[in-house]
Scaffold this motif. Structure first.
Motif, PDB file in Angstrom:
ATOM      1  N   ALA A  85       3.091  -5.469  -1.494  1.00 25.88           N
ATOM      2  CA  ALA A  85       2.449  -5.152  -1.204  1.00 25.88           C
ATOM      3  C   ALA A  85       0.871  -5.103  -1.707  1.00 25.88           C
ATOM      4  N   GLY A  86       0.576  -5.639  -2.905  1.00 21.60           N
ATOM      5  CA  GLY A  86      -0.347  -5.410  -3.832  1.00 21.60           C
ATOM      6  C   GLY A  86      -1.001  -6.665  -2.887  1.00 21.60           C
ATOM      7  N   GLY A  87      -0.114  -7.842  -2.565  1.00 24.47           N
ATOM      8  CA  GLY A  87      -0.630  -8.775  -1.362  1.00 24.47           C
ATOM      9  C   GLY A  87      -1.388  -8.028  -0.662  1.00 24.47           C
ATOM     10  N   VAL A  88      -0.934  -8.039  -0.016  1.00 27.89           N
ATOM     11  CA  VAL A  88      -1.076  -6.835   0.867  1.00 27.89           C
ATOM     12  C   VAL A  88      -2.637  -6.013   1.572  1.00 27.89           C
ATOM     13  N   VAL A  89      -2.561  -5.121   0.963  1.00 26.62           N
ATOM     14  CA  VAL A  89      -3.902  -4.528  -0.288  1.00 26.62           C
ATOM     15  C   VAL A  89      -5.142  -5.025   0.081  1.00 26.62           C
ATOM     16  N   ASP A  90      -4.470  -6.295  -0.549  1.00 23.32           N
ATOM     17  CA  ASP A  90      -6.019  -7.397  -1.004  1.00 23.32           C
ATOM     18  C   ASP A  90      -6.558  -8.268   0.159  1.00 23.32           C
ATOM     19  N   ARG A  91      -5.377  -8.108   1.055  1.00 23.52           N
ATOM     20  CA  ARG A  91      -5.699  -9.066   2.851  1.00 23.52           C
ATOM     21  C   ARG A  91      -6.752  -8.114   3.363  1.00 23.52           C
ATOM     22  N   ARG A  92      -5.993  -6.573   3.757  1.00 20.70           N
ATOM     23  CA  ARG A  92      -5.996  -5.384   4.254  1.00 20.70           C
ATOM     24  C   ARG A  92      -6.668  -4.208   4.715  1.00 20.70           C
ATOM     25  N   GLY A  93      -6.790  -4.764   3.221  1.00 26.02           N
ATOM     26  CA  GLY A  93      -7.255  -2.938   2.784  1.00 26.02           C
ATOM     27  C   GLY A  93      -5.664  -2.302   2.196  1.00 26.02           C
ATOM     28  N   PRO A  94      -6.705  -0.912   1.390  1.00 21.47           N
ATOM     29  CA  PRO A  94      -5.072  -0.078   1.480  1.00 21.47           C
ATOM     30  C   PRO A  94      -4.919   0.695   2.819  1.00 21.47           C
ATOM     31  N   ARG A  95      -5.558   1.219   3.528  1.00 24.85           N
ATOM     32  CA  ARG A  95      -4.905   2.781   4.510  1.00 24.85           C
ATOM     33  C   ARG A  95      -4.388   2.066   5.426  1.00 24.85           C
ATOM     34  N   ILE A  96      -3.888   1.115   5.365  1.00 24.38           N
ATOM     35  CA  ILE A  96      -3.053   1.021   6.645  1.00 24.38           C
ATOM     36  C   ILE A  96      -1.730   0.763   5.967  1.00 24.38           C
ATOM     37  N   VAL A  97      -1.531  -0.036   5.276  1.00 20.56           N
ATOM     38  CA  VAL A  97      -0.602   0.355   3.809  1.00 20.56           C
ATOM     39  C   VAL A  97      -0.242   2.150   2.988  1.00 20.56           C
ATOM     40  N   LEU A  98      -1.182   2.510   3.219  1.00 17.32           N
ATOM     41  CA  LEU A  98      -0.301   4.153   2.176  1.00 17.32           C
ATOM     42  C   LEU A  98      -0.807   4.348   3.245  1.00 17.32           C
ATOM     43  N   VAL A  99      -0.733   4.530   4.847  1.00 17.43           N
ATOM     44  CA  VAL A  99      -0.186   5.293   5.477  1.00 17.43           C
ATOM     45  C   VAL A  99       0.340   4.598   6.289  1.00 17.43           C
ATOM     46  N   ALA A 100       1.371   3.629   5.982  1.00 19.87           N
ATOM     47  CA  ALA A 100       3.029   2.674   6.716  1.00 19.87           C
ATOM     48  C   ALA A 100       4.011   3.751   5.306  1.00 19.87           C
ATOM     49  N   GLY A 101       3.959   3.584   4.579  1.00 14.54           N
ATOM     50  CA  GLY A 101       4.725   3.665   2.735  1.00 14.54           C
ATOM     51  C   GLY A 101       4.370   5.643   3.488  1.00 14.54           C
ATOM     52  N   ALA A 102       4.076   6.080   3.254  1.00 13.69           N
ATOM     53  CA  ALA A 102       4.144   7.386   3.329  1.00 13.69           C
ATOM     54  C   ALA A 102       4.813   8.372   4.561  1.00 13.69           C
ATOM     55  N   LEU A 103       4.305   7.739   6.029  1.00 15.72           N
ATOM     56  CA  LEU A 103       5.028   7.937   7.208  1.00 15.72           C
ATOM     57  C   LEU A 103       6.342   7.755   7.271  1.00 15.72           C
ATOM     58  N   LEU A 104       6.811   6.344   7.002  1.00 17.75           N
ATOM     59  CA  LEU A 104       8.366   5.787   6.100  1.00 17.75           C
ATOM     60  C   LEU A 104       9.266   6.007   5.592  1.00 17.75           C
ATOM     61  N   THR A 105       8.874   6.768   4.251  1.00 12.94           N
ATOM     62  CA  THR A 105       9.358   7.961   3.051  1.00 12.94           C
ATOM     63  C   THR A 105       9.125   9.072   3.782  1.00 12.94           C
ATOM     64  N   GLY A 106       7.875   9.034   4.191  1.00 14.86           N
ATOM     65  CA  GLY A 106       8.598  11.266   5.469  1.00 14.86           C
ATOM     66  C   GLY A 106       9.719  10.849   6.396  1.00 14.86           C
ATOM     67  N   LEU A 107      10.210   9.981   6.636  1.00 18.86           N
ATOM     68  CA  LEU A 107      10.529   9.767   7.533  1.00 18.86           C
ATOM     69  C   LEU A 107      12.263   9.968   6.964  1.00 18.86           C
ATOM     70  N   ALA A 108      12.316   8.836   6.052  1.00 20.93           N
ATOM     71  CA  ALA A 108      13.632   8.875   5.445  1.00 20.93           C
ATOM     72  C   ALA A 108      14.419  10.412   4.571  1.00 20.93           C
ATOM     73  N   PHE A 109      12.552  11.049   4.292  1.00 22.48           N
ATOM     74  CA  PHE A 109      13.129  12.213   4.333  1.00 22.48           C
ATOM     75  C   PHE A 109      14.076  13.117   5.302  1.00 22.48           C
ATOM     76  N   LEU A 110      13.423  13.276   6.422  1.00 17.53           N
ATOM     77  CA  LEU A 110      13.961  13.532   7.698  1.00 17.53           C
ATOM     78  C   LEU A 110      15.572  13.158   7.903  1.00 17.53           C
ATOM     79  N   MET A 111      15.581  11.990   7.371  1.00 20.60           N
ATOM     80  CA  MET A 111      17.023  11.218   7.439  1.00 20.60           C
ATOM     81  C   MET A 111      18.229  11.723   6.613  1.00 20.60           C
TER      82      MET A 111
END
Length: 166
Positions: A85-111
């Motif tokens: 994920a650190g490498g993805v942030v270097d290439r694409r920036g942090p926003r998409i990674v942090l948003v996707a990570g939080a959404l997936l974590t929230g989905l897991a809480f619901l699951m």
């Protein structure tokens, strides 16, 4: 008492010539935002990882060792994805990674709300723990990078300390 102590701490720090934590850092929108993000995300994770083993023991009938071992998929996935994920942030920036990570974590809480007393671990808990691991694997390293970068090179040490405290 905790809020009172925090208010007292902020009062003392704001009047100190050499504060332990320069409160001006929290006037930086990105730094303040990433600290709020970190707090909310880790508070949710700590809550989930505290209660899941109890649920596995008290409702699903797991022994303590089984319940602890049941969390290993989460730990392994976070460990494997954090570096990537650190490498993805270097290439694409942090926003998409942090948003996707939080959404997936929230989905897991619901699951984790879905299993009933007869649901198997593999069908009811494992998918949620793996998705939570993916979400946190996407967030763990990038959130630290964003915190350090947002504080500027002169405050990297204190930014790291604040982020770890949060």
């Amino acid at each position: 008492l905790g809020f009172l102590a925090l208010a007292l701490y902020l009062y003392v720090e704001s009047r100190s010539d050499q504060p332990m934590i320069p409160l001006a850092l929290f006037r930086l929108p990105l730094f303040a935002g990433v600290q709020a993000y970190t707090f909310l995300l880790w508070a949710g994770i700590q809550g989930a990882l505290f209660f899941v083993p109890f649920r596995l023991m008290q409702v699903q009938g797991f022994g303590p060792l089984q319940a602890g071992t049941a969390l290993l998929p989460f730990v392994i996935v976070v460990s494997v994805l954090s570096r990537w994920a650190g490498g993805v942030v270097d290439r694409r920036g942090p926003r998409i990674v942090l948003v996707a990570g939080a959404l997936l974590t929230g989905l897991a809480f619901l699951m984790l709300m879905l299993p009933n007393p007869t649901t198997s671990y593999v069908l009811g808990f494992l998918p949620a723990l793996v998705i939570m691991g993916i979400g946190m694997g996407l967030c763990a390293a990038p959130v630290t990078v964003v915190a350090l970068n947002s504080a500027g090179p002169e405050h990297v040490g204190i930014a790291s300390a604040v982020n770890n405290i949060v």
